[in-house]
Write a protein that holds these residues in place. Structure first.
Motif, PDB file in Angstrom:
ATOM      1  N   VAL A 134      43.610 -38.374 -33.111  1.00 41.40           N
ATOM      2  CA  VAL A 134      44.850 -39.137 -33.039  1.00 41.40           C
ATOM      3  C   VAL A 134      45.907 -38.383 -32.243  1.00 41.40           C
ATOM      4  N   MET A 135      45.918 -37.058 -32.358  1.00 42.13           N
ATOM      5  CA  MET A 135      46.918 -36.240 -31.683  1.00 42.13           C
ATOM      6  C   MET A 135      46.911 -36.445 -30.180  1.00 42.13           C
ATOM      7  N   TYR A 136      45.733 -36.585 -29.581  1.00 41.26           N
ATOM      8  CA  TYR A 136      45.678 -36.719 -28.127  1.00 41.26           C
ATOM      9  C   TYR A 136      46.446 -37.954 -27.671  1.00 41.26           C
ATOM     10  N   GLY A 137      46.320 -39.054 -28.427  1.00 42.88           N
ATOM     11  CA  GLY A 137      47.059 -40.255 -28.063  1.00 42.88           C
ATOM     12  C   GLY A 137      48.565 -40.060 -28.112  1.00 42.88           C
ATOM     13  N   THR A 138      49.035 -39.200 -29.026  1.00 47.74           N
ATOM     14  CA  THR A 138      50.479 -38.990 -29.136  1.00 47.74           C
ATOM     15  C   THR A 138      51.037 -38.167 -27.977  1.00 47.74           C
ATOM     16  N   VAL A 139      50.204 -37.353 -27.324  1.00 47.19           N
ATOM     17  CA  VAL A 139      50.698 -36.499 -26.236  1.00 47.19           C
ATOM     18  C   VAL A 139      50.477 -37.115 -24.860  1.00 47.19           C
ATOM     19  N   ALA A 158      48.628 -37.127 -40.346  1.00 54.78           N
ATOM     20  CA  ALA A 158      49.427 -35.926 -40.103  1.00 54.78           C
ATOM     21  C   ALA A 158      49.825 -35.823 -38.632  1.00 54.78           C
ATOM     22  N   ALA A 159      48.901 -36.158 -37.741  1.00 49.93           N
ATOM     23  CA  ALA A 159      49.215 -36.096 -36.307  1.00 49.93           C
ATOM     24  C   ALA A 159      50.334 -37.064 -35.950  1.00 49.93           C
ATOM     25  N   GLY A 160      50.265 -38.272 -36.498  1.00 54.49           N
ATOM     26  CA  GLY A 160      51.314 -39.248 -36.209  1.00 54.49           C
ATOM     27  C   GLY A 160      52.671 -38.814 -36.722  1.00 54.49           C
ATOM     28  N   LEU A 161      52.701 -38.259 -37.927  1.00 53.39           N
ATOM     29  CA  LEU A 161      53.975 -37.835 -38.501  1.00 53.39           C
ATOM     30  C   LEU A 161      54.555 -36.632 -37.759  1.00 53.39           C
ATOM     31  N   LEU A 162      53.699 -35.650 -37.438  1.00 53.92           N
ATOM     32  CA  LEU A 162      54.186 -34.450 -36.755  1.00 53.92           C
ATOM     33  C   LEU A 162      54.695 -34.752 -35.355  1.00 53.92           C
ATOM     34  N   MET A 194      51.910 -29.635 -30.421  1.00 50.90           N
ATOM     35  CA  MET A 194      50.923 -30.404 -31.167  1.00 50.90           C
ATOM     36  C   MET A 194      49.574 -29.681 -31.199  1.00 50.90           C
ATOM     37  N   PHE A 195      49.246 -28.976 -30.133  1.00 51.30           N
ATOM     38  CA  PHE A 195      48.000 -28.224 -30.103  1.00 51.30           C
ATOM     39  C   PHE A 195      48.089 -26.982 -30.985  1.00 51.30           C
ATOM     40  N   TRP A 196      49.262 -26.321 -30.975  1.00 49.88           N
ATOM     41  CA  TRP A 196      49.450 -25.189 -31.881  1.00 49.88           C
ATOM     42  C   TRP A 196      49.317 -25.641 -33.338  1.00 49.88           C
ATOM     43  N   ALA A 197      49.857 -26.823 -33.647  1.00 51.24           N
ATOM     44  CA  ALA A 197      49.801 -27.332 -35.019  1.00 51.24           C
ATOM     45  C   ALA A 197      48.364 -27.602 -35.457  1.00 51.24           C
ATOM     46  N   GLY A 198      47.471 -27.879 -34.513  1.00 53.87           N
ATOM     47  CA  GLY A 198      46.061 -28.063 -34.851  1.00 53.87           C
ATOM     48  C   GLY A 198      45.287 -26.761 -34.870  1.00 53.87           C
ATOM     49  N   ALA A 199      45.710 -25.789 -34.052  1.00 57.48           N
ATOM     50  CA  ALA A 199      44.974 -24.531 -33.946  1.00 57.48           C
ATOM     51  C   ALA A 199      45.231 -23.602 -35.123  1.00 57.48           C
ATOM     52  N   LEU A 200      46.481 -23.476 -35.537  1.00 55.73           N
ATOM     53  CA  LEU A 200      46.822 -22.488 -36.566  1.00 55.73           C
ATOM     54  C   LEU A 200      46.140 -22.755 -37.912  1.00 55.73           C
ATOM     55  N   PRO A 201      46.120 -24.004 -38.420  1.00 53.47           N
ATOM     56  CA  PRO A 201      45.393 -24.233 -39.679  1.00 53.47           C
ATOM     57  C   PRO A 201      43.906 -23.931 -39.550  1.00 53.47           C
ATOM     58  N   ALA A 202      43.331 -24.188 -38.378  1.00 49.27           N
ATOM     59  CA  ALA A 202      41.912 -23.898 -38.178  1.00 49.27           C
ATOM     60  C   ALA A 202      41.644 -22.407 -38.295  1.00 49.27           C
ATOM     61  N   ILE A 203      42.543 -21.610 -37.729  1.00 43.77           N
ATOM     62  CA  ILE A 203      42.385 -20.165 -37.809  1.00 43.77           C
ATOM     63  C   ILE A 203      42.455 -19.691 -39.258  1.00 43.77           C
ATOM     64  N   LEU A 204      43.345 -20.290 -40.041  1.00 41.85           N
ATOM     65  CA  LEU A 204      43.469 -19.929 -41.454  1.00 41.85           C
ATOM     66  C   LEU A 204      42.264 -20.386 -42.269  1.00 41.85           C
TER      67      LEU A 204
END
Length: 407
Positions: free
Chosen positions: A25-30, A149-153, A166-176
């Motif tokens: 969904v995030m890709y559509g928002t950017v 979450a992607a739509g809200l962020l 938006m990409f940082w918001a997807g990357a950081l939780p993955a790292i955790l």
């Protein structure tokens, strides 16, 4: 294997699948921001090509999971997939080079494609038989949560920090999530007393051949699963892309047309959460048939251009019967293969199904550009849903020999 292990696995898989739903969904928002990003000067066709790269990566990842997932083990495979995903998302967030960004988008797709069949197989193997479908549905509800979450962020991240945020918001939780998978995901115990038998250790596992997948559930059943995956993903990606335009063309306001897309995703979440409970109660095949049929009838109902409230209810049914049914398809396919080729069976089905995800937007665009009227445009999506219901009703899977369940 214990109930606690099943809960841990389901929760961890849910969290990993949130990442998948977020990215799709995030890709559509950017996209609007990418079109306005002067350093790259992308055209609309190039933006579309970037979207296709993700789908191709998901196809490659699903096929890799089919080849190696059963031999590597669920824990190791999940760790690899999340690592690839998080690394690629980090590069997307940090790079200002278009070519590097494009390659990273493909890598994100590979990680996602590797993740989904592995998560399905893991949940199925650890969950007790009595609530296996509910466990899979709960885990895959993560995809809808990630999309929401992607739509809200996007509402406040993009205007304040730009699309890279938006990409940082997807990357950081993955790292955790990687340390959590490493520390908490249970190893497959030998001689598990309940549930499905665990995957064979990598050093003892035989090489999985395509012929073994066809033999495990018979060729006709396997091909039927592939067809259902293609149709379901074509419906999901096609309606997500074209529903607002179709409803706008029917005379609904711009605001209402965009609302239908949100309602479609809400229906998908409802179908995901309720589908597993219904499948455990009435049988997964019956609910899949009903889901496809309900989606087809709901899309046919929209042809009548009902009042907005009624149309919203029909769109909820359509979302439930497509997204929710997709999750149940994963569980149905996984439960039809023995542990020695379960990820292979699911990975191949999802890999072939990705062709529908790639074709869905193009299919809708072709129907619209061909000059078909509103009624035929909706019928073009309703008819495949009905056809899928017919195909699903004719499947007669051969239950695999799950020795642990018969003890």
């Amino acid at each position: 294997m214990t109930a606690d292990n099943s809960r841990v696995v389901t929760i961890l898989c849910l969290l990993t699948l949130v990442l998948e739903g977020y990215d799709v969904v995030m890709y559509g928002t950017v996209v609007p921001s990418l079109l306005e990003y002067e350093p790259w000067g992308l055209t609309a066709s190039e933006i579309g090509w970037l979207g296709s790269i993700l789908g191709l990566g998901m196809l490659a990842g699903a096929l890799l999971a089919a080849s190696f997932g059963d031999r590597m083990g669920r824990r190791r495979t999940l760790l690899i997939s999340v690592t690839v995903f998080s690394a690629a998302m980090t590069v997307c967030a940090a790079t200002r080079d278009y070519e590097v960004f494009a390659v990273s988008r493909f890598a994100v797709g590979v990680g996602i494609g590797f993740l989904m069949p592995t998560a399905t197989a893991a949940i199925v193997e650890f969950a007790p038989a009595a609530w296996r479908n509910r466990a899979v549905s709960l885990g895959f509800a993560g995809t809808s949560v990630g999309g929401i979450a992607a739509g809200l962020l996007s509402v406040w991240l993009i205007p304040t920090l730009g699309f890279h945020a938006m990409f940082w918001a997807g990357a950081l939780p993955a790292i955790l999530l990687i340390p959590a998978l490493w520390l908490l995901f249970p190893q497959a115990p030998a001689g598990a007393p309940r549930g499905l038998p665990m995957v064979t250790p990598p050093d003892q596992a035989p090489k999985i051949a395509l012929s073994q997948v066809f033999q495990a559930a018979n060729a006709r059943t396997t091909l039927s699963y592939w067809a259902l995956m293609v149709i379901c993903l074509l419906l999901i990606f096609g309606t997500v892309t074209w529903l607002p335009k179709l409803m706008g063309g029917a005379g609904y306001s711009v605001a209402a047309a965009l609302t239908f897309l949100l309602v479609l995703n809400i229906g998908g979440l409802i179908g995901t959460l309720s589908g597993g409970w219904l499948a455990d109660r009435f049988g997964v095949q019956a609910i899949i048939v009903a889901g496809f049929l309900a989606a087809g009838l709901a899309l046919f109902g929209l042809i009548c251009k009902p009042p907005t409230l009624v149309a919203c209810l029909l769109v909820v049914v359509a979302g439930s019967g497509t997204v929710g049914t997709q999750i149940l398809l994963n569980a149905w396919v996984a439960s039809s293969y023995p542990a020695t080729c379960r990820a292979a069976g699911v990975g191949l089905a999802l890999g072939v199904g990705r062709l529908g995800a790639i074709a869905g937007p193009t299919y809708g665009g072709y129907v619209i550009s061909a000059g078909a009227g509103y009624s035929w445009q909706l019928a073009a999506f309703a008819l495949p849903a009905v056809a899928a219901a017919v195909i699903a009703s004719t499947v007669r899977p051969r239950p695999p020999e799950f020795s642990a369940e018969t003890q």
